[in-house]
Design a protein around this motif. Sequence first.
Motif, short mmCIF file in Angstrom:
data_model
loop_
_atom_site.label_atom_id
_atom_site.label_comp_id
_atom_site.label_asym_id
_atom_site.label_seq_id
_atom_site.Cartn_x
_atom_site.Cartn_y
_atom_site.Cartn_z
N PHE A 164 -18.67 -15.22 41.74
CA PHE A 164 -19.87 -15.96 40.89
C PHE A 164 -20.11 -17.60 41.06
O PHE A 164 -19.68 -18.17 40.34
CB PHE A 164 -19.36 -15.76 39.12
N CYS B 295 -20.76 -19.89 38.44
CA CYS B 295 -20.03 -20.55 37.28
C CYS B 295 -19.39 -21.82 37.91
O CYS B 295 -18.69 -22.43 36.88
CB CYS B 295 -18.66 -19.54 37.19
N ARG C 70 -14.68 -11.51 35.04
CA ARG C 70 -15.79 -12.12 34.19
C ARG C 70 -16.89 -11.38 33.99
O ARG C 70 -17.40 -10.55 34.86
CB ARG C 70 -16.34 -13.40 35.25
#
Length: 136
Positions: A35, A38, A119
């Motif tokens: 990710f 993030c 996540r």
Amino acid sequence: MQFDTKIAIVIRTDLQAWQKLNVAAFLTSGIAAAFPDCIGEPYEDASGTNYHALIGQPILIYGADGPALTRALERALTRSVKPAVYTEDMFKTTHDAANREAVRAVARADLNLVGLAVRAERKVIDKIVDGLKFHS
């Protein structure tokens, strides 16, 4: 600030301190790699020294025994959340390719998990870690 997503790391509580820290670091890198959005902006101090960017949201760390880790893994997969995993066999390897082979050699039901990271949307993570307590 309220985030739409949540990052949770679950670490087996019976590990040595250095192992817990190692597992948390490796699992966090898995979330950052999966990710990249993030990751926040780089840091700079008042002297103008530049520092690397960090994950820009809180990371919640939970403790669990082996069965609870397996349960969290299954809950994540049932909800189509792809986790980062760390197994006890990975402590015996010396490089990344050997780590992947250590995981590949064992069926999911037989993985000796020492940690996992996920996540996803906040409510989904809450269901995955339901019943777990923050690591102390």
